[in-house]
Design a protein around this motif. Sequence first.
Motif, PDB file in Angstrom:
ATOM      1  N   THR A   3      29.589 -11.906 -24.454  1.00 19.77           N
ATOM      2  CA  THR A   3      28.753 -10.587 -23.795  1.00 19.77           C
ATOM      3  C   THR A   3      27.892 -10.206 -25.016  1.00 19.77           C
ATOM      4  O   THR A   3      28.135  -9.867 -26.196  1.00 19.77           O
ATOM      5  N   TYR A   5      25.568  -7.005 -25.758  1.00 18.40           N
ATOM      6  CA  TYR A   5      25.102  -5.510 -25.904  1.00 18.40           C
ATOM      7  C   TYR A   5      23.997  -5.153 -26.188  1.00 18.40           C
ATOM      8  O   TYR A   5      23.625  -5.545 -27.303  1.00 18.40           O
ATOM      9  N   VAL A  15      24.543  -4.186 -20.716  1.00 13.32           N
ATOM     10  CA  VAL A  15      25.616  -5.258 -21.112  1.00 13.32           C
ATOM     11  C   VAL A  15      25.383  -6.549 -20.261  1.00 13.32           C
ATOM     12  O   VAL A  15      25.551  -6.746 -18.972  1.00 13.32           O
ATOM     13  N   GLU A  16      25.108  -7.670 -21.029  1.00 12.26           N
ATOM     14  CA  GLU A  16      24.724  -8.916 -20.150  1.00 12.26           C
ATOM     15  C   GLU A  16      26.162  -9.674 -20.308  1.00 12.26           C
ATOM     16  O   GLU A  16      26.656 -10.312 -21.218  1.00 12.26           O
ATOM     17  N   CYS A  17      26.847 -10.223 -19.312  1.00 14.56           N
ATOM     18  CA  CYS A  17      28.184 -10.982 -19.393  1.00 14.56           C
ATOM     19  C   CYS A  17      27.823 -12.450 -19.241  1.00 14.56           C
ATOM     20  O   CYS A  17      28.507 -12.989 -19.723  1.00 14.56           O
ATOM     21  N   ASP A  18      26.422 -12.798 -18.600  1.00 11.37           N
ATOM     22  CA  ASP A  18      26.398 -14.374 -18.993  1.00 11.37           C
ATOM     23  C   ASP A  18      24.938 -14.527 -18.748  1.00 11.37           C
ATOM     24  O   ASP A  18      24.136 -13.405 -18.202  1.00 11.37           O
ATOM     25  N   ALA A  25      31.538 -14.321 -14.297  1.00 13.85           N
ATOM     26  CA  ALA A  25      30.552 -13.339 -14.869  1.00 13.85           C
ATOM     27  C   ALA A  25      30.565 -12.138 -13.895  1.00 13.85           C
ATOM     28  O   ALA A  25      30.481 -10.858 -14.455  1.00 13.85           O
ATOM     29  N   LYS A  28      33.970 -10.302 -14.563  1.00 20.53           N
ATOM     30  CA  LYS A  28      33.927  -9.647 -15.763  1.00 20.53           C
ATOM     31  C   LYS A  28      33.052  -8.420 -15.829  1.00 20.53           C
ATOM     32  O   LYS A  28      33.877  -7.402 -16.269  1.00 20.53           O
ATOM     33  N   GLY A  29      32.105  -8.135 -15.188  1.00 18.06           N
ATOM     34  CA  GLY A  29      31.380  -7.050 -15.035  1.00 18.06           C
ATOM     35  C   GLY A  29      31.982  -5.935 -14.117  1.00 18.06           C
ATOM     36  O   GLY A  29      31.953  -4.877 -14.415  1.00 18.06           O
ATOM     37  N   SER A  53      25.665  -8.735 -15.066  1.00 18.15           N
ATOM     38  CA  SER A  53      25.365  -7.691 -16.036  1.00 18.15           C
ATOM     39  C   SER A  53      25.612  -6.267 -15.473  1.00 18.15           C
ATOM     40  O   SER A  53      25.850  -6.104 -14.418  1.00 18.15           O
ATOM     41  N   LYS A  73      33.106  -2.062 -25.666  1.00 18.30           N
ATOM     42  CA  LYS A  73      33.674  -3.089 -26.238  1.00 18.30           C
ATOM     43  C   LYS A  73      35.114  -3.274 -26.164  1.00 18.30           C
ATOM     44  O   LYS A  73      35.762  -4.279 -25.994  1.00 18.30           O
ATOM     45  N   GLU A  76      36.056  -4.040 -22.632  1.00 16.80           N
ATOM     46  CA  GLU A  76      35.774  -5.402 -22.479  1.00 16.80           C
ATOM     47  C   GLU A  76      37.142  -6.123 -23.055  1.00 16.80           C
ATOM     48  O   GLU A  76      37.830  -7.065 -22.606  1.00 16.80           O
TER      49      GLU A  76
END
Length: 291
Positions: A3, A5, A15-18, A25, A28-29, A53, A73, A76
């Motif tokens: 991830t 940030y 925040v970019e998850c993938d 992805a 996760k977001g 994201s 964080k 996450e």
Amino acid sequence: MKTRYSFGGDEHVFVECDEEMSLDAFFKGMSITTALKEAKIPGVTEICPANASFLVRFDPDVIAPDDMMRELKALEAAADVGSSVLDTRIIEVPVLYNDPWTHETLMRFRERHQDPGSTDIEYTARINDLDGVDGFVKAHSGAPWFVSMVGFVAGLPFLYQMVDRARQIQSPKYLRPRTDTPRLTVGHGGCFGCIYSVRGAGGYQMFGITPMPIFDPAQEVPYLRDFMCLFTPGDIVKFTPIDRAEYDHTLAEVEAGRWMPRIAPVTFSLADFKKDMDGTNAKVMEALNGR
């Protein structure tokens, strides 16, 4: 991908998850943004989930940027994405494929297209090895789609097809954007589908049109009186082909304030979907039969 940030000025964390869209992805977001909403951290003013994201806006006079980053964080680290279960809803969207309005529009802008000699459906069917228009409609409407984000313009859903990567419809955007797209056009660009909530410019391939309003700032449409935008991230969409007679009838009912969409509550398990995509999709779509 780990991830990523990053700060966006003094008031945002991106925040970019993938780097590419996937349901992993997306979930996760969703897991992190849902936990963030429930945490009610002082200073957080907006949470905007996207395809893979999300963006968080905060007041730096209430929470320092580094503290905001640490909170995200920690959320996450606590998120259990692998067992993600989503209580959501499935929404049926009737579509008149190959309608006269998007056809007239795509013909006006043919010089901006990769294949001026074909319609958007014909072109997309060919590059995806589908059996012509009928094969395309079957593939497009045969499996549900996730609403992965809402935006670009108010109420416009980005839709991710719930099939394995090999079966996902892929189609590039126009070489140059159009200056016109009919309202409620069902479109596609890259791996994403969409429904144009308003008339305006656009570059996605145009496949059809729905008589079903999805955005009403005046909130006069009965099913949009509580909120002007129909879709939220996590919704599931089922496209249903209709003919011109049904389109005209539905449109008349909408204009008379009598029509309501078919919507049903569903529980979606990411783990179950990975084990049996087609079986999970069939179960999800079956929920509409009780509505």
